[in-house]
Design a protein around this motif. Sequence first.
Motif, PDB file in Angstrom:
ATOM      1  N   PRO A 192       6.632  -1.355  10.150  1.00  0.00           N
ATOM      2  CA  PRO A 192       7.447  -0.601  11.091  1.00  0.00           C
ATOM      3  C   PRO A 192       6.812   0.714  11.520  1.00  0.00           C
ATOM      4  N   THR A 193       5.988   1.321  10.673  1.00  0.00           N
ATOM      5  CA  THR A 193       5.386   2.596  11.038  1.00  0.00           C
ATOM      6  C   THR A 193       4.230   2.424  12.000  1.00  0.00           C
ATOM      7  N   ILE A 197       7.940  -4.611   3.795  1.00  0.00           N
ATOM      8  CA  ILE A 197       7.686  -4.089   5.137  1.00  0.00           C
ATOM      9  C   ILE A 197       7.210  -5.207   6.053  1.00  0.00           C
ATOM     10  N   VAL A 198       6.323  -6.045   5.539  1.00  0.00           N
ATOM     11  CA  VAL A 198       5.799  -7.161   6.311  1.00  0.00           C
ATOM     12  C   VAL A 198       6.904  -8.182   6.606  1.00  0.00           C
ATOM     13  N   THR A 233      12.531   8.531   6.021  1.00  0.00           N
ATOM     14  CA  THR A 233      11.644   8.094   4.945  1.00  0.00           C
ATOM     15  C   THR A 233      11.330   6.612   5.080  1.00  0.00           C
ATOM     16  N   LEU A 234      12.323   5.817   5.454  1.00  0.00           N
ATOM     17  CA  LEU A 234      12.093   4.387   5.649  1.00  0.00           C
ATOM     18  C   LEU A 234      11.030   4.141   6.704  1.00  0.00           C
ATOM     19  N   VAL A 258      14.797  -5.456   1.918  1.00  0.00           N
ATOM     20  CA  VAL A 258      14.266  -5.890   3.206  1.00  0.00           C
ATOM     21  C   VAL A 258      15.177  -5.442   4.333  1.00  0.00           C
ATOM     22  N   GLY A 259      16.480  -5.557   4.130  1.00  0.00           N
ATOM     23  CA  GLY A 259      17.443  -5.237   5.182  1.00  0.00           C
ATOM     24  C   GLY A 259      17.348  -3.809   5.675  1.00  0.00           C
ATOM     25  N   GLN A 260      17.134  -2.856   4.763  1.00  0.00           N
ATOM     26  CA  GLN A 260      17.003  -1.457   5.187  1.00  0.00           C
ATOM     27  C   GLN A 260      15.847  -1.279   6.157  1.00  0.00           C
ATOM     28  N   LEU A 261      14.740  -1.934   5.860  1.00  0.00           N
ATOM     29  CA  LEU A 261      13.557  -1.824   6.706  1.00  0.00           C
ATOM     30  C   LEU A 261      13.771  -2.525   8.039  1.00  0.00           C
ATOM     31  N   VAL A 262      14.498  -3.631   8.030  1.00  0.00           N
ATOM     32  CA  VAL A 262      14.850  -4.311   9.281  1.00  0.00           C
ATOM     33  C   VAL A 262      15.653  -3.381  10.178  1.00  0.00           C
TER      34      VAL A 262
END
Length: 332
Positions: free
Chosen positions: A36-37, A286-287, A259-260, A94-98
Amino acid sequence: MATELFFFTSIPNLPFPLIKFPKHHQSLPLFSLAPPTISSRFKTVSSSKARPSSSTVVVHAVQEEVVQTPNSDSKVTPASSSKLVLVAGGSGGVGQLVVASLLSRNIKSRLLLRDPEKATTLFGKQDEETLQVCKGDTRNPKDLDPAIFEGVTHVICCTGTTAFPSRRWDGDNTPEKVDWEGVRNLVSALPSSLKRIVLVSSVGVTKFNELPWSIMNLFGVLKYKKMGEDFVQKSGLPFTIIRAGRLTDGPYTSYDLNTLLKATAGERRAVLMGQGDKLIGEVSRIVVAEACIQALDIEFTEGEIYEINSVEPQTYESQSLKEHARPDNEVV
């Protein structure tokens, strides 16, 4: 079976290559992945004469860059999307990063959470036009009111629990309840107009009676994930299933949105993808999150199941070159 090596540097909203999936095993499906970054512009390097013996056909290497967080004055806001993505399990690793990545892309999202207050803790105060939060539990069909799904165009389901008994099993949060009954209840409640459901599953689900998978499946987690997969496939809805290796990086349960968005996969920035449930290894959350988001819009991923791992680029590249190098192979 040809293999390709993709190197890319990033931007949000990737310009996806129009790749059609051949039906034969010698050229398995490929699609782009980036944390995501990192935003991405593709540079494809292919060797038509490379002949790996493995079912793994993709390595994606990413070069990490300094990027602006959502609070930066100099950030460029992506154009608003017409999608409305429902995320089940949006407070998990995973959901937080989504969710964070959807917000960074300015994609309207709706979270289905047992505890809606977690959304504010994780993602801060968001405009309802950007992020909506609904209280509900996929384990309970009565919680899945049709109003929750009004206007939803896409769904990412990344619910899950631990493979072995733990505190996370408290309150009947077992693999049977989450990975089977929860997925079944959610899919049964979705509108027929849905454009895509992306389900996060696990490698090894087709081999839960074989070692070493039978050890992980002592309490049924792989069996129930496979049952969830089967229900999705038979639902008649457009689907993509992402079978992840052992998850690394996170969970980011005490992180905020900024931070995420700074999270990286460290040195494990090469992505291996395969089909046929043959991969064994680890993958960065992340992937996995990025794979889910990209699969929403890529036509050729519909109706497909992918296994996904991540490794250090140099480790895989040296191994791959040693096993499959030919004089005319091109590596950049």
